[in-house]
Design an enzyme around this catalytic site. Structure first.
Site, PDB file in Angstrom:
ATOM      1  N   ASP A 205      15.601 -49.475   0.586  1.00 23.60           N
ATOM      2  CA  ASP A 205      14.619 -49.548  -0.499  1.00 23.60           C
ATOM      3  C   ASP A 205      14.087 -50.969  -0.658  1.00 23.60           C
ATOM      4  O   ASP A 205      14.847 -51.911  -0.875  1.00 23.60           O
ATOM      5  CB  ASP A 205      15.318 -49.079  -1.781  1.00 23.60           C
ATOM      6  CG  ASP A 205      14.441 -49.080  -3.016  1.00 23.60           C
ATOM      7  OD1 ASP A 205      13.283 -49.522  -2.945  1.00 23.60           O
ATOM      8  OD2 ASP A 205      14.941 -48.635  -4.074  1.00 23.60           O
ATOM      9  N   HIS A 377      15.305 -49.951  -9.306  1.00 24.33           N
ATOM     10  CA  HIS A 377      15.393 -50.460  -7.937  1.00 24.33           C
ATOM     11  C   HIS A 377      16.032 -51.844  -7.909  1.00 24.33           C
ATOM     12  O   HIS A 377      15.790 -52.672  -8.784  1.00 24.33           O
ATOM     13  CB  HIS A 377      14.006 -50.511  -7.302  1.00 24.33           C
ATOM     14  CG  HIS A 377      13.319 -49.176  -7.275  1.00 24.33           C
ATOM     15  ND1 HIS A 377      13.452 -48.295  -6.234  1.00 24.33           N
ATOM     16  CD2 HIS A 377      12.517 -48.571  -8.192  1.00 24.33           C
ATOM     17  CE1 HIS A 377      12.754 -47.211  -6.494  1.00 24.33           C
ATOM     18  NE2 HIS A 377      12.169 -47.344  -7.678  1.00 24.33           N
TER      19      HIS A 377
END
Length: 555
Positions: A205, A377
């Protein structure tokens, strides 16, 4: 099955890693892994349109490659339940063969609801619940081992893909929250063990690759919301992402602590909370109320959880801010809390909502003035942690725009044992992977399918350009009647204000072109082209504008 079996011993052949969405962008995530005559699919998300895609409802990945190779698809893996990972499934799954689809309990609960909403029967699917720590075999060449990664939704999974050429780690979306709401941190030990055994490729990610440090814990957000809600005296309205199940649970507990009953307003938020409660991911000390049941309560005893944190038209917060809600009206003394940041591109509608709320006289609280939101995130230190533990031979930054991918690639070069090679790939790239090879060897069709009303894919980029042209310059329809005597009518929309002289001149130019062509006995198609060209040149010269021009001829 052993977690580190001989499936990982380097063998002949190569693995193809094919991103169909989510590479070079944030949204509509989808992967295909292919080894020989077998394909495994991962996720099937959606994205939302921007200002250059007028009229579009949703955007899903193109799946031409999967349709062309449908017989090779052996299974499907879903990492978690966010819309950018499962939102495209109602449009994608009916177009592909029925294969086992593996996902965690909440993820599949949301998928079932979504498929049912779009009329996809469960008998036409094969949904199989798995848990972190479990391993499944897909076809002959893929063994998938799931592990827990914290994110902004429960049941978020990364996985280790054991293949004939070696191990691939795909983190899924993640942040390394040391104090997650459910008390279940990321399983970094499993990543480290895989790193010890040897990781051929890491797919990770990249969303927050530009942010230094670590991402704020959800526990800190809860503490700040607690203090803020505790200081409010009137009604409280909290808006956040409907999928933020952990945050919804925290807000409900905070409301109960401060003696407030909770009302959930907004279709998507009601849906998420109902599914989460049914599966045991949310619990309430008191039953939730409806807006019709709060009449006897004092303002200080009410908290509304509502949709609209991104300024979406017709969402609950949008209707409240514009005074259009059928049952609730905001007033002075109310407090509105936006527990979210605008998604890039949504800044303008969110700012509009905030200004409208101020005009009403409500107290408005939002980031960055108040630390009441945290990304799902990981930031740079968290990305570094995963890279250090996995120690991959090759690295594929994923889930981000090019700037995020490139910054993530740079971060990877700072670890003690950097990857031998990093690729910044694009959607549609065919990345060939083996022990001694990591490169793009070709492309497959990729890009966007526009969902517009009931149509999927029947609106393309050419139509988008036409819509943009109409919105910017307007439309001019010129109709010529050829018989018995040539006659021209015009209709315009969004072009210029009514102007008799201009209309007269356009009709004159069109008529002269038609009459000239008739004298030369030209074909109907040529007459239309002559009229189009003459009117186009005149309008451009007379007005400096370039409307969408539609010429029509009637015999």
């Amino acid at each position: 099955m052993s977690k580190d079996n001989n499936q990982n011993a380097p063998g002949k052949g190569h693995l193809e890693v094919i991103p169909l969405g989510g590479m070079g962008e944030i949204g509509k995530n989808m992967f295909a892994f292919r080894f020989g005559d077998e394909i495994m699919v991962v996720d099937g998300g959606l994205a939302f349109p921007d200002s250059l895609q007028p009229g579009v409802d949703l955007i899903v990945p193109r799946i031409d490659y999967l349709q062309q190779n449908a017989a090779l698809i052996k299974g499907w893996v879903l990492t978690h339940g966010h819309e950018d990972h499962i939102g495209g499934l109602p449009y994608i799954m009916p177009r592909l063969p029925r294969v086992p689809v593996y996902g965690a309990s909440l993820t599949l609960g949301l998928v079932r609801e979504k498929l049912n909403e779009y009329g996809v029967k469960e008998v036409d699917t094969d949904l199989r619940v798995i848990k972190a720590g479990e391993t499944v075999r897909i076809g002959e060449h893929f063994v998938v081992e799931f592990f827990r990664m914290t994110h902004s939704i429960p049941d978020n999974l990364g996985y280790i893909l054991h293949t004939p050429v070696g191990r691939v780690i795909h983190t899924g979306d993640f942040k390394l929250d040391a104090h997650p709401t459910d008390g279940q941190p990321s399983d970094l030990e499993r990543i480290e063990k895989a790193g010890d055994a040897g990781v051929l490729l890491l797919i990770s990610d990249s969303t927050n690759a530009e942010r230094q440090g670590t991402t704020t814990s959800e526990a800190e957000v809860a503490q700040n919301l607690d203090a803020l809600i505790g200081s409010c005296r009137g009604r409280v309205f909290v808006s956040t992402f409907a999928s933020q199940v952990h945050r919804l649970q925290n807000i409900i507990k905070i409301a109960e602590k401060h003696g407030r009953r909770v009302v959930i307003e907004g279709r998507s938020m009601v849906k998420y909370s109902q599914i989460a409660e049914a599966l045991g991911y949310m619990e309430f000390a008191n039953p939730l109320l409806t807006s019709d049941e709060v009449g006897e309560l004092q303002d200080s005893q009410i908290l509304f959880l509502c949709t609209g944190s991104q300024g979406q038209p017709m969402s609950v917060l949008w209707r409240l801010a514009l005074g259009m809600h059928a049952k609730i009206a905001l007033k002075r003394g109310d407090s509105v809390i936006l527990s979210s940041n605008p998604i890039p591109g949504n800044e303008e509608p969110v700012n509009l909502i905030i200004n409208k709320l101020y005009e009403i006289g409500t107290d408005v609280f939002y980031p960055p003035n108040y630390k009441i939101h945290a990304s799902g995130h990981g930031s740079q230190e968290e990305l570094l942690t995963v890279l250090r533990l996995a120690r991959p031979k090759y690295f594929l930054p994923w889930h981000g725009e090019p700037r995020h991918q490139i910054n993530h690639a740079r971060i990877a070069q700072t670890v003690p044992q950097p990857p031998r090679r990093t690729l910044v790939a694009k959607n549609g790239d065919v990345v060939r992977l083996s022990e001694d090879e990591f490169k793009v060897t070709g492309t497959v069709p990729a890009g966007a399918l526009y969902v517009d009303g009931l149509g999927v894919g029947d609106v393309g980029d050419d139509v988008m350009l036409e819509r943009i042209g109409m919105s910017q310059e307007g439309v001019l329809v010129v109709t010529a009647l050829l018989a018995p005597t040539p006659h021209v009518d015009i209709v315009s929309r969004g072009f210029v204000k009514s102007n008799r002289e201009l209309d007269h001149q356009i009709r004159k130019v069109a008529l002269e072109a038609i009459e000239s062509g008739l004298r030369e006995k030209k074909r109907t198609e040529d007459l239309r082209d002559d009229m189009y060209g003459a009117v186009r040149r005149f309008v451009r010269k007379a007005t400096g504008r370039n409307p969408v021009l539609i010429p029509l001829l009637v015999d």
